[in-house]
Scaffold this motif. Structure first.
Motif, PDB file in Angstrom:
ATOM      1  N   LEU A   2      -2.941  -4.722  -0.800  1.00 53.98           N
ATOM      2  CA  LEU A   2      -3.125  -5.695   0.265  1.00 53.98           C
ATOM      3  C   LEU A   2      -2.775  -7.102  -0.216  1.00 53.98           C
ATOM      4  O   LEU A   2      -2.128  -7.876   0.507  1.00 53.98           O
ATOM      5  CB  LEU A   2      -4.566  -5.649   0.774  1.00 53.98           C
ATOM      6  CG  LEU A   2      -4.906  -6.617   1.906  1.00 53.98           C
ATOM      7  CD1 LEU A   2      -4.019  -6.358   3.129  1.00 53.98           C
ATOM      8  CD2 LEU A   2      -6.378  -6.516   2.281  1.00 53.98           C
ATOM      9  N   ALA A   3      -3.176  -7.439  -1.428  1.00 53.78           N
ATOM     10  CA  ALA A   3      -2.856  -8.762  -1.971  1.00 53.78           C
ATOM     11  C   ALA A   3      -1.351  -8.948  -2.076  1.00 53.78           C
ATOM     12  O   ALA A   3      -0.829 -10.039  -1.802  1.00 53.78           O
ATOM     13  CB  ALA A   3      -3.517  -8.946  -3.327  1.00 53.78           C
ATOM     14  N   ARG A   4      -0.645  -7.875  -2.470  1.00 53.92           N
ATOM     15  CA  ARG A   4       0.814  -7.990  -2.567  1.00 53.92           C
ATOM     16  C   ARG A   4       1.421  -8.261  -1.190  1.00 53.92           C
ATOM     17  O   ARG A   4       2.362  -9.058  -1.068  1.00 53.92           O
ATOM     18  CB  ARG A   4       1.404  -6.699  -3.148  1.00 53.92           C
ATOM     19  CG  ARG A   4       2.931  -6.634  -3.115  1.00 53.92           C
ATOM     20  CD  ARG A   4       3.554  -7.777  -3.923  1.00 53.92           C
ATOM     21  NE  ARG A   4       4.969  -7.966  -3.625  1.00 53.92           N
ATOM     22  CZ  ARG A   4       5.448  -8.798  -2.708  1.00 53.92           C
ATOM     23  NH1 ARG A   4       4.610  -9.540  -1.968  1.00 53.92           N
ATOM     24  NH2 ARG A   4       6.743  -8.929  -2.516  1.00 53.92           N
ATOM     25  N   ILE A   5       0.899  -7.625  -0.165  1.00 50.35           N
ATOM     26  CA  ILE A   5       1.417  -7.869   1.185  1.00 50.35           C
ATOM     27  C   ILE A   5       1.119  -9.302   1.637  1.00 50.35           C
ATOM     28  O   ILE A   5       1.988 -10.001   2.155  1.00 50.35           O
ATOM     29  CB  ILE A   5       0.798  -6.870   2.180  1.00 50.35           C
ATOM     30  CG1 ILE A   5       1.224  -5.436   1.845  1.00 50.35           C
ATOM     31  CG2 ILE A   5       1.200  -7.219   3.613  1.00 50.35           C
ATOM     32  CD1 ILE A   5       0.468  -4.378   2.622  1.00 50.35           C
ATOM     33  N   LEU A   6      -0.114  -9.742   1.427  1.00 48.68           N
ATOM     34  CA  LEU A   6      -0.560 -11.021   1.979  1.00 48.68           C
ATOM     35  C   LEU A   6      -0.023 -12.226   1.231  1.00 48.68           C
ATOM     36  O   LEU A   6       0.078 -13.312   1.816  1.00 48.68           O
ATOM     37  CB  LEU A   6      -2.095 -11.062   2.003  1.00 48.68           C
ATOM     38  CG  LEU A   6      -2.788 -10.048   2.917  1.00 48.68           C
ATOM     39  CD1 LEU A   6      -4.293 -10.193   2.807  1.00 48.68           C
ATOM     40  CD2 LEU A   6      -2.333 -10.208   4.363  1.00 48.68           C
ATOM     41  N   ALA A  28      -4.359   2.150   4.332  1.00 49.01           N
ATOM     42  CA  ALA A  28      -5.459   1.197   4.543  1.00 49.01           C
ATOM     43  C   ALA A  28      -4.962  -0.237   4.415  1.00 49.01           C
ATOM     44  O   ALA A  28      -5.328  -1.119   5.210  1.00 49.01           O
ATOM     45  CB  ALA A  28      -6.582   1.468   3.539  1.00 49.01           C
ATOM     46  N   ALA A  29      -4.110  -0.484   3.407  1.00 49.15           N
ATOM     47  CA  ALA A  29      -3.575  -1.828   3.201  1.00 49.15           C
ATOM     48  C   ALA A  29      -2.682  -2.243   4.371  1.00 49.15           C
ATOM     49  O   ALA A  29      -2.752  -3.389   4.845  1.00 49.15           O
ATOM     50  CB  ALA A  29      -2.804  -1.887   1.891  1.00 49.15           C
ATOM     51  N   ILE A  30      -1.853  -1.325   4.854  1.00 51.00           N
ATOM     52  CA  ILE A  30      -0.969  -1.629   5.983  1.00 51.00           C
ATOM     53  C   ILE A  30      -1.785  -1.917   7.239  1.00 51.00           C
ATOM     54  O   ILE A  30      -1.517  -2.887   7.963  1.00 51.00           O
ATOM     55  CB  ILE A  30       0.020  -0.469   6.221  1.00 51.00           C
ATOM     56  CG1 ILE A  30       0.979  -0.332   5.034  1.00 51.00           C
ATOM     57  CG2 ILE A  30       0.794  -0.672   7.514  1.00 51.00           C
ATOM     58  CD1 ILE A  30       1.761   0.970   5.029  1.00 51.00           C
ATOM     59  N   ALA A  31      -2.776  -1.075   7.515  1.00 51.75           N
ATOM     60  CA  ALA A  31      -3.613  -1.273   8.706  1.00 51.75           C
ATOM     61  C   ALA A  31      -4.331  -2.615   8.654  1.00 51.75           C
ATOM     62  O   ALA A  31      -4.447  -3.319   9.666  1.00 51.75           O
ATOM     63  CB  ALA A  31      -4.620  -0.131   8.833  1.00 51.75           C
ATOM     64  N   THR A  32      -4.816  -2.982   7.461  1.00 49.26           N
ATOM     65  CA  THR A  32      -5.515  -4.261   7.314  1.00 49.26           C
ATOM     66  C   THR A  32      -4.558  -5.428   7.479  1.00 49.26           C
ATOM     67  O   THR A  32      -4.872  -6.421   8.158  1.00 49.26           O
ATOM     68  CB  THR A  32      -6.189  -4.333   5.934  1.00 49.26           C
ATOM     69  OG1 THR A  32      -7.052  -3.196   5.770  1.00 49.26           O
ATOM     70  CG2 THR A  32      -7.002  -5.606   5.796  1.00 49.26           C
ATOM     71  N   ALA A  33      -3.385  -5.318   6.868  1.00 50.19           N
ATOM     72  CA  ALA A  33      -2.395  -6.387   6.998  1.00 50.19           C
ATOM     73  C   ALA A  33      -1.984  -6.581   8.457  1.00 50.19           C
ATOM     74  O   ALA A  33      -1.819  -7.719   8.928  1.00 50.19           O
ATOM     75  CB  ALA A  33      -1.180  -6.071   6.131  1.00 50.19           C
ATOM     76  N   SER A  71       3.569  -7.577  10.309  1.00 55.31           N
ATOM     77  CA  SER A  71       4.193  -6.410  10.924  1.00 55.31           C
ATOM     78  C   SER A  71       4.178  -5.232   9.967  1.00 55.31           C
ATOM     79  O   SER A  71       4.151  -5.407   8.738  1.00 55.31           O
ATOM     80  CB  SER A  71       5.639  -6.716  11.316  1.00 55.31           C
ATOM     81  OG  SER A  71       6.464  -6.836  10.159  1.00 55.31           O
ATOM     82  N   ALA A  72       4.219  -4.032  10.515  1.00 47.83           N
ATOM     83  CA  ALA A  72       4.249  -2.834   9.682  1.00 47.83           C
ATOM     84  C   ALA A  72       5.480  -2.826   8.779  1.00 47.83           C
ATOM     85  O   ALA A  72       5.408  -2.467   7.602  1.00 47.83           O
ATOM     86  CB  ALA A  72       4.221  -1.587  10.560  1.00 47.83           C
ATOM     87  N   ALA A  73       6.607  -3.233   9.323  1.00 52.03           N
ATOM     88  CA  ALA A  73       7.847  -3.237   8.534  1.00 52.03           C
ATOM     89  C   ALA A  73       7.749  -4.184   7.349  1.00 52.03           C
ATOM     90  O   ALA A  73       8.164  -3.838   6.231  1.00 52.03           O
ATOM     91  CB  ALA A  73       9.025  -3.628   9.432  1.00 52.03           C
ATOM     92  N   ASP A  74       7.198  -5.369   7.559  1.00 46.98           N
ATOM     93  CA  ASP A  74       7.055  -6.327   6.455  1.00 46.98           C
ATOM     94  C   ASP A  74       6.069  -5.810   5.421  1.00 46.98           C
ATOM     95  O   ASP A  74       6.296  -5.935   4.207  1.00 46.98           O
ATOM     96  CB  ASP A  74       6.594  -7.680   6.981  1.00 46.98           C
ATOM     97  CG  ASP A  74       7.714  -8.461   7.656  1.00 46.98           C
ATOM     98  OD1 ASP A  74       8.893  -8.091   7.458  1.00 46.98           O
ATOM     99  OD2 ASP A  74       7.408  -9.435   8.372  1.00 46.98           O
ATOM    100  N   ALA A  75       4.949  -5.248   5.885  1.00 54.68           N
ATOM    101  CA  ALA A  75       3.941  -4.728   4.962  1.00 54.68           C
ATOM    102  C   ALA A  75       4.541  -3.635   4.081  1.00 54.68           C
ATOM    103  O   ALA A  75       4.336  -3.611   2.857  1.00 54.68           O
ATOM    104  CB  ALA A  75       2.739  -4.191   5.730  1.00 54.68           C
ATOM    105  N   ILE A  76       5.301  -2.736   4.681  1.00 52.41           N
ATOM    106  CA  ILE A  76       5.899  -1.629   3.930  1.00 52.41           C
ATOM    107  C   ILE A  76       6.937  -2.142   2.938  1.00 52.41           C
ATOM    108  O   ILE A  76       6.976  -1.708   1.777  1.00 52.41           O
ATOM    109  CB  ILE A  76       6.510  -0.609   4.910  1.00 52.41           C
ATOM    110  CG1 ILE A  76       5.379   0.145   5.624  1.00 52.41           C
ATOM    111  CG2 ILE A  76       7.432   0.365   4.195  1.00 52.41           C
ATOM    112  CD1 ILE A  76       5.837   0.970   6.801  1.00 52.41           C
ATOM    113  N   ALA A  77       7.777  -3.073   3.376  1.00 56.37           N
ATOM    114  CA  ALA A  77       8.800  -3.620   2.481  1.00 56.37           C
ATOM    115  C   ALA A  77       8.168  -4.264   1.251  1.00 56.37           C
ATOM    116  O   ALA A  77       8.669  -4.128   0.126  1.00 56.37           O
ATOM    117  CB  ALA A  77       9.658  -4.636   3.227  1.00 56.37           C
ATOM    118  N   ARG A  78       7.064  -4.953   1.431  1.00 53.49           N
ATOM    119  CA  ARG A  78       6.393  -5.611   0.303  1.00 53.49           C
ATOM    120  C   ARG A  78       5.706  -4.594  -0.605  1.00 53.49           C
ATOM    121  O   ARG A  78       5.699  -4.753  -1.830  1.00 53.49           O
ATOM    122  CB  ARG A  78       5.404  -6.643   0.830  1.00 53.49           C
ATOM    123  CG  ARG A  78       6.081  -7.781   1.564  1.00 53.49           C
ATOM    124  CD  ARG A  78       5.099  -8.641   2.354  1.00 53.49           C
ATOM    125  NE  ARG A  78       5.807  -9.517   3.283  1.00 53.49           N
ATOM    126  CZ  ARG A  78       5.205 -10.306   4.169  1.00 53.49           C
ATOM    127  NH1 ARG A  78       3.870 -10.332   4.251  1.00 53.49           N
ATOM    128  NH2 ARG A  78       5.913 -11.063   4.977  1.00 53.49           N
TER     129      ARG A  78
END
Length: 470
Positions: free
Chosen positions: A128-132, A299-304, A310-317
Motif C-alpha cells: 500500500l505504501a508503494r502505491i500511495l 487488500a492493498a488495491i482495494a484500500t488504494a 485507480s485500479a490500473a495505477d495501483a497495479i502498475a505501481r
C-alpha cells in the motif's frame, strides 16, 4: 515530528518540564523521536524506555552526544538536556503520538489507514505504501513496527505535508489493537485474515477474532472497512462496520469481492494473476513469490481505490515492488541453488502457504528442500499445529525436510510418522549443525525454503546459506 514547544510537549504527555540552560518553555523541538539512542539525530527527542535487559535512562548522555535536545524520562537524569518527567515513558510516547496526529488532522488533508491480521500485515503495508507514495507524502512503519513502541514511533513521523499515514497493528493479547488504533482513529480499517498466529496469547481463535475486530471498532465514524470476503471470521466483522456507519469494501478470490483475483500462477520469478474490478480485468505480475501474497495485493488495491487511486495505477505501481520485506519470501543464492528466506515470522497459515509455494516453483529435475523451525505463541495449539506442518511437508512430497530446534521436534516426528524415510527428514538441535549438514547435502537444482518464527533465529541461517550459494 511537527514543531512543538517544550511546554506543549510536556502538556501533551502530562509530564513535568525540567529545563536545561538556554532553554525556555517556548523553545521548540521538531526532530525525530526514538527510543534507541543509537538512532538519535541532531534535534531529536529521546524516550528513555525501561526495558527487560537494560534501562533507557542509562543512555540519555549517549543520546545527547548524538544531538538529542530533549529527553522524556521517568526520573530526572544528570545530563545536559531538557527533560520531561512522566510516570510511564511508553504511555507518554503514545500520548505524544496522539497529540501530533490530532494536530496534523486538524490541518486537513491526511488520511489514516490501519492494517491488522494474523498474517500479511507487513507485506500489505509495504504494498500500500508503494502505491500511495506516488500520490503524496506517505508515512508507513519501518520493518514490523506494529507494537506499543513501534506504532507510535511511526505516527510521530507525520508532518503537516503528510497525505497518508499507514499504520500496522499487531497484538499478542486482547486490548492492544484497541489502544494503538485508538491513538489515531483510522479512516480506513483493513483486516486481512484471522488465524492461529499468537493464539496462545489470546487464549483461542474466538478471542483472536475479537482482538482483530478492535481495529474496526476503533475507526472513525463514516469510515471504510476493507475486509477479506473469503475469511468467514473477517467477513463477520461487517456488522461492526455498520455500527460505525462505515462502508465495506470486499477483497478476495470469490465472486462476492469488489476486488478479486483469478487465474493465479506462481513461478520462480514471481506471482501472476488477473485482478477483476467492476467487470474490468487487469493483469498483475508481482515480483513477490507466493500465491498468498495475491490476497495482500488485493487488500492493498482495494484500500488504494478507497483513497482515490485507480485500479490500473495501483497495479502498475505494485509491479515495481521488488521485495515484500527482508526475510519474507526473500530470494537468495543463485539459479544453481535458490534459497527462499522466509524466517521472520511463522504461523500455521503462513508456514503452509510457504511450503505450497516451494512446491509450486520447483520445476521437474529440481529438488525441494524445506528447512523448518518452530512456530511461536501458539499456546495449547502448538503440538498439533507442528504435527500438521510436518505431515504437510511429507504430503507435498518434499524429499529433504530439515527440522531445527527442540521446540520444532514434533514437526520432525510427525514427518517421520507420516511416511518420511531413508533420512528424508532430519533433525538438528542448532542452526550451526543444520548449516554444516546442508553445506554437504545441497546440490545444483535445489530450491530451499527456510521458514520459522523470528524467535527461532533461522533467518540468519537463511542469510548464511544465501551468501554461501550466491
Amino acid at each position: 515530528m511537527i514543531s512543538l514547544t517544550l511546554d506543549e510537549l510536556a502538556r501533551a504527555v502530562s509530564g513535568t518540564l525540567h529545563l536545561a540552560d538556554g532553554d525556555t518553555p517556548e523553545t521548540t523541538v521538531s526532530g525525530a523521536v526514538d527510543t534507541d539512542s543509537r538512532l538519535i539525530e541532531p534535534g531529536g527527542v529521546f524516550v528513555a524506555k525501561p526495558g527487560d535487559t537494560t534501562d533507557g535512562h542509562r543512555f540519555v548522555d549517549a543520546a545527547v552526544e548524538r544531538g538529542a535536545v530533549l529527553a522524556i524520562v521517568e526520573h530526572v537524569v544528570d545530563a545536559a538536556v531538557s527533560q520531561v518527567v512522566v510516570a510511564d515513558a511508553v504511555a507518554a510516547l503514545a500520548d505524544l503520538a496522539r497529540e501530533v496526529v490530532a494536530r496534523v488532522r486538524a490541518g486537513g488533508g491526511i488520511r489514516v489507514v490501519g492494517i491488522t491480521g494474523s498474517n500479511g500485515k507487513t507485506t500489505t503495508k509495504n504494498m500500500l505504501a508503494r502505491i500511495l507514495q506516488d500520490e503524496g507524502e506517505t508515512v508507513a512503519p519501518r520493518a514490523s513496527f506494529n507494537n506499543e513502541v513501534g506504532a507510535p514511533l511511526t505516527m510521530l513521523r507525520v508532518t503537516h505535508d503528510t497525505r497518508f499515514l499507514v499504520s500496522e497493528f499487531g497484538a499478542s493479547a486482547p486490548g492492544e489493537i484497541a489502544r494503538l488504533a485508538g491513538l489515531v482513529e483510522p479512516d480506513i480499517a483493513v483486516v486481512l485474515m484471522v488465524g492461529l498466529a499468537h493464539a496462545g496469547g489470546f487464549g483461542g481463535i474466538d478471542s483472536t477474532v475479537e482482538a482483530k475486530s478492535e481495529l474496526v471498532r476503533a475507526m472513525r465514524p463514516g469510515g471504510i472497512a476493507v475486509l477479506n470476503a473469503d475469511d468467514a471470521r473477517v467477513a463477520g466483522m461487517a456488522p461492526l462496520a455498520a455500527e460505525k456507519s462505515a462502508t465495506v469494501r470486499w477483497f478476495g478470490r470469490g465472486e462476492r469481492a469488489d476486488v478479486r483475483a483469478d487465474e493465479v500462477e506462481v513461478t520462480p520469478d514471481g506471482t501472476r494473476s488477473t485482478v477483476v474490478v467492476g467487470g474490468e480485468r487487469h493483469e498483475l505480475r508481482l515480483k513477490v513469490l507466493g500465491e498468498h501474497h495475491v490476497m495482500n495485493a488485493l487488500a492493498a488495491i482495494a484500500t488504494a481505490m478507497a483513497l482515490g487511486v485507480s485500479a490500473a495505477d495501483a497495479i502498475a505501481r505494485l509491479e515495481t515492488l521488488e521485495l515484500a520485506e527482508r526475510w519474507r519470501m526473500q530470494p537468495l543464492g543463485s539459479d544453481r541453488v535458490r534459497i527462499i528466506n522466509d524466517a521472520y515470522n511463522a504461523s500455521p497459515d503462513s508456514m503452509g502457504a510457504a511450503l505450497r509455494t516451494l512446491a509450486q516453483i520447483t520445476r521437474p529435475g529440481e529438488r525441494m528442500v524445506a528447512v523448518l523451525g518452530a512456530m511461536s505463541e501458539l499456546g495449547e495449539f502448538a503440538g498439533e499445529e507442528h504435527d500438521r506442518i510436518g505431515e504437510l511437508a511429507v504430503r507435498l512430497r518434499i524429499p529433504r525436510i530439515v527440522i531445527i530446534g527442540r521446540d520444532a521436534r514434533r514437526m520432525y516426528l510427525a514427518a517421520v510418522g507420516e511416511g518420511s524415510w531413508s533420512d528424508e527428514a532430519v533433525f538438528f538441535e542448532t542452526a550451526d549443525e543444520a548449516y554444516d549438514y546442508l553445506m554437504g547435502e545441497l546440490r545444483d537444482g535445489d530450491r530451499v525454503l527456510v521458514k520459522s518464527s523470528n524467535s527461532a533465529g533461522l533467518r540468519f541461517l537463511g542469510d548464511r546459506l544465501g551468501e554461501s550459494f550466491s
